[in-house]
Design a protein around this motif. Structure first.
Motif, mmCIF file in Angstrom:
data_model
loop_
_atom_site.group_PDB
_atom_site.id
_atom_site.type_symbol
_atom_site.label_atom_id
_atom_site.label_comp_id
_atom_site.label_asym_id
_atom_site.label_seq_id
_atom_site.Cartn_x
_atom_site.Cartn_y
_atom_site.Cartn_z
ATOM 1 N N PHE A 96 -21.402 36.031 -32.684
ATOM 2 C CA PHE A 96 -21.330 37.861 -32.983
ATOM 3 C C PHE A 96 -21.334 38.399 -33.620
ATOM 4 C CE2 PHE A 96 -19.004 35.772 -28.914
ATOM 5 C CZ PHE A 96 -19.725 36.304 -27.687
ATOM 6 N N ILE A 131 -16.628 39.154 -37.454
ATOM 7 C CA ILE A 131 -17.326 40.065 -36.272
ATOM 8 C C ILE A 131 -16.274 41.001 -36.568
ATOM 9 C CG2 ILE A 131 -16.127 39.967 -33.739
ATOM 10 C CD1 ILE A 131 -16.562 36.753 -34.273
ATOM 11 N N ARG A 171 -15.327 44.495 -35.464
ATOM 12 C CA ARG A 171 -15.306 45.451 -33.834
ATOM 13 C C ARG A 171 -14.704 47.225 -34.645
ATOM 14 N NH1 ARG A 171 -12.985 41.252 -34.175
ATOM 15 N NH2 ARG A 171 -10.871 41.950 -34.609
ATOM 16 N N GLY A 198 -18.946 48.543 -31.699
ATOM 17 C CA GLY A 198 -19.017 47.364 -31.688
ATOM 18 C C GLY A 198 -19.607 47.655 -33.146
ATOM 19 N N GLU A 199 -20.049 48.557 -33.931
ATOM 20 C CA GLU A 199 -20.602 48.154 -35.360
ATOM 21 C C GLU A 199 -20.249 49.217 -36.293
ATOM 22 O OE1 GLU A 199 -24.603 50.343 -34.085
ATOM 23 O OE2 GLU A 199 -24.460 48.139 -34.719
ATOM 24 N N ARG A 240 -11.884 47.942 -37.119
ATOM 25 C CA ARG A 240 -11.261 45.525 -37.693
ATOM 26 C C ARG A 240 -12.380 44.537 -37.362
ATOM 27 N NH1 ARG A 240 -6.908 47.326 -35.505
ATOM 28 N NH2 ARG A 240 -5.903 47.574 -33.809
ATOM 29 N N ARG A 247 -7.386 37.801 -39.165
ATOM 30 C CA ARG A 247 -8.072 38.535 -38.597
ATOM 31 C C ARG A 247 -7.581 40.062 -39.438
ATOM 32 N NH1 ARG A 247 -6.703 38.152 -32.095
ATOM 33 N NH2 ARG A 247 -7.564 36.005 -31.918
#
Length: 109
Positions: free
Chosen positions: A20, A40, A42, A46-47, A65, A103
């Protein structure tokens, strides 16, 4: 308080980043990392795209994020920066997840 890492998750960051992840440039404490890292990202679509409304007030109100492998971003802290698709983002509230990933929230830089 950070969650301590557990060895059962040792291979998990690589598998998720391979599946991902996207390549981005990261600057830690004002020093750019020598190589791009996989992350990754989010958000609502999604981008992260220029002009998409990320980091700005909008209808969805979702904060973008990002997740990195802890080993790829040693010493990552609040206020460090990443560049993705030509857009600079400020890293906010990095938190290791105990599974080898850190994260963070993103804010338009």
């Amino acid at each position: 308080m950070p969650i301590p890492p557990h060895p059962v998750f040792a291979d998990m960051p690589g598998a998720f980043l391979d599946a991902f992840g996207v390549s981005c440039e990261v600057t830690i404490s004002g020093v750019p990392l020598a190589s791009p890292v996989r992350a990754i990202v989010r958000g609502p679509s999604g981008e992260v795209i220029t002009g998409s409304g990320y980091g700005e007030p909008g209808l969805n109100g979702m904060t973008p994020r990002v997740s990195f492998a802890v080993v790829d971003v040693p010493g990552l802290k609040d206020g460090d920066r990443m560049v993705l698709g030509g857009v600079t983002w400020v890293v906010r509230e990095p938190l290791p997840d105990g599974r080898g990933m850190v994260r963070c929230e993103l804010e338009r830089g």
